[in-house]
Design a protein around this motif. Structure first.
Motif, PDB file in Angstrom:
ATOM      1  N   TRP A  50       0.822  -1.207   0.000  1.00  0.00           N
ATOM      2  CA  TRP A  50       0.000   0.000   0.000  1.00  0.00           C
ATOM      3  C   TRP A  50       0.863   1.268   0.000  1.00  0.00           C
ATOM      4  O   TRP A  50       0.664   2.179  -0.800  1.00  0.00           O
ATOM      5  CB  TRP A  50      -0.953  -0.007   1.203  1.00  0.00           C
ATOM      6  CG  TRP A  50      -1.732   1.260   1.300  1.00  0.00           C
ATOM      7  CD1 TRP A  50      -1.530   2.297   2.167  1.00  0.00           C
ATOM      8  CD2 TRP A  50      -2.821   1.655   0.447  1.00  0.00           C
ATOM      9  NE1 TRP A  50      -2.429   3.305   1.922  1.00  0.00           N
ATOM     10  CE2 TRP A  50      -3.227   2.939   0.874  1.00  0.00           C
ATOM     11  CE3 TRP A  50      -3.487   1.054  -0.626  1.00  0.00           C
ATOM     12  CZ2 TRP A  50      -4.273   3.627   0.258  1.00  0.00           C
ATOM     13  CZ3 TRP A  50      -4.526   1.742  -1.239  1.00  0.00           C
ATOM     14  CH2 TRP A  50      -4.907   3.010  -0.799  1.00  0.00           C
ATOM     15  N   SER A 111      -8.109   0.985  -5.686  1.00  0.00           N
ATOM     16  CA  SER A 111      -9.343   0.197  -5.652  1.00  0.00           C
ATOM     17  C   SER A 111      -9.032  -1.297  -5.692  1.00  0.00           C
ATOM     18  O   SER A 111      -9.723  -2.096  -5.058  1.00  0.00           O
ATOM     19  CB  SER A 111     -10.314   0.622  -6.756  1.00  0.00           C
ATOM     20  OG  SER A 111      -9.824   0.247  -8.005  1.00  0.00           O
ATOM     21  N   THR A 114      -8.037  -2.376  -2.242  1.00  0.00           N
ATOM     22  CA  THR A 114      -9.256  -2.434  -1.421  1.00  0.00           C
ATOM     23  C   THR A 114     -10.001  -3.752  -1.676  1.00  0.00           C
ATOM     24  O   THR A 114     -10.478  -4.407  -0.739  1.00  0.00           O
ATOM     25  CB  THR A 114     -10.167  -1.228  -1.740  1.00  0.00           C
ATOM     26  OG1 THR A 114      -9.412  -0.034  -1.492  1.00  0.00           O
ATOM     27  CG2 THR A 114     -11.411  -1.228  -0.883  1.00  0.00           C
ATOM     28  N   THR A 117      -8.197  -6.546  -0.039  1.00  0.00           N
ATOM     29  CA  THR A 117      -8.429  -6.497   1.402  1.00  0.00           C
ATOM     30  C   THR A 117      -9.769  -7.151   1.762  1.00  0.00           C
ATOM     31  O   THR A 117      -9.861  -7.883   2.755  1.00  0.00           O
ATOM     32  CB  THR A 117      -8.378  -5.023   1.868  1.00  0.00           C
ATOM     33  OG1 THR A 117      -7.140  -4.456   1.419  1.00  0.00           O
ATOM     34  CG2 THR A 117      -8.469  -4.906   3.371  1.00  0.00           C
ATOM     35  N   ARG A 135      -7.658  -3.852   7.001  1.00  0.00           N
ATOM     36  CA  ARG A 135      -8.122  -2.643   6.305  1.00  0.00           C
ATOM     37  C   ARG A 135      -6.922  -1.979   5.622  1.00  0.00           C
ATOM     38  O   ARG A 135      -5.772  -2.339   5.886  1.00  0.00           O
ATOM     39  CB  ARG A 135      -8.773  -1.676   7.292  1.00  0.00           C
ATOM     40  CG  ARG A 135      -7.806  -1.165   8.322  1.00  0.00           C
ATOM     41  CD  ARG A 135      -8.468  -0.171   9.264  1.00  0.00           C
ATOM     42  NE  ARG A 135      -7.495   0.298  10.257  1.00  0.00           N
ATOM     43  CZ  ARG A 135      -7.802   1.086  11.267  1.00  0.00           C
ATOM     44  NH1 ARG A 135      -9.043   1.482  11.453  1.00  0.00           N
ATOM     45  NH2 ARG A 135      -6.871   1.471  12.111  1.00  0.00           N
ATOM     46  N   ILE A 136      -7.245  -0.999   4.782  1.00  0.00           N
ATOM     47  CA  ILE A 136      -6.180  -0.194   4.186  1.00  0.00           C
ATOM     48  C   ILE A 136      -5.446   0.495   5.334  1.00  0.00           C
ATOM     49  O   ILE A 136      -6.092   1.089   6.199  1.00  0.00           O
ATOM     50  CB  ILE A 136      -6.793   0.871   3.226  1.00  0.00           C
ATOM     51  CG1 ILE A 136      -7.496   0.194   2.044  1.00  0.00           C
ATOM     52  CG2 ILE A 136      -5.742   1.851   2.753  1.00  0.00           C
ATOM     53  CD1 ILE A 136      -6.579  -0.559   1.100  1.00  0.00           C
TER      54      ILE A 136
END
Ligand code: HEC
Length: 152
Positions: A50, A111, A114, A117, A135-136
């Protein structure tokens, strides 16, 4: 096991640039990492992936994605109790992340991570581990690593 390895391999192998030769598994009998430990590595790589993407360090992002994919493959091969569908469905977001990295597309990258995830959490829910909620990442946990692209 062989079939399983094939399924996981086919699903996850194609998308990501391979940066190193496949590691030897000859010492697997001597040391089998615990699933929770592999998962912690996956968590670290998810976070680094990330932050590399946020810093537009696409070389690092590609590297972390390959590492994450390898750890997922290890988990699926060593732990046959893991639902293989919950692993192979991750090939979709992994492919999208790989494409986003190749295109240096930050929006698509965000995206796709996400989506990945959500895939992490879908398996945790299936495995009665819904309390492990990924989570991010919000804060950079690795003050000792510079995520910005480095001059060549
Ligand atoms: C196919 C199923 C599956 C997928 C996919 C999966 N996990 Fe897990 N995860 C597990 C299981 C099962 C455990 C519990 C392991 C145990 O109890 O030993 C776990 C545990 C964890 C833990 C807790 C480890 C600890 O010691 O605190 C973290 C963190 C974690 N997973 C991160 C992730 C991330 C990040 C992803 C996605 C990139 C992911 N997992 C994808 C099945 C999965």
């Amino acid at each position: 096991m062989t079939y399983r390895k094939w399924v996981v391999g086919v699903a996850l192998a194609c998308s990501v640039v391979s940066l190193a030769a496949a590691p030897s598994r000859s010492n697997a009998d001597q040391y089998l990492p615990r699933l929770g430990d592999i998962m912690n590595l996956i968590q670290v790589r998810h976070a680094k992936l990330w932050f590399a993407g946020q810093a537009k360090n696409w070389d690092l992002a590609g590297y972390e994605l390959a590492q994450l994919k390898q750890s997922l493959t290890d988990a699926a091969i060593f732990y046959s109790g893991l639902p293989v569908n919950n692993v192979t469905t991750l090939s979709q977001p992994i492919q999208s992340i790989s494409d986003a990295i190749a295109a240096k597309d930050g929006k698509r990258f965000a995206s796709a991570v996400t989506e990945l995830t959500s895939g992490c959490n879908a398996c945790h829910a299936t495995m009665d581990r819904g309390y492990v909620a990924i989570r991010i990442p919000t804060d950079k946990p690795f003050g000792n690593q510079d995520f910005r692209p480095q001059g060549r």
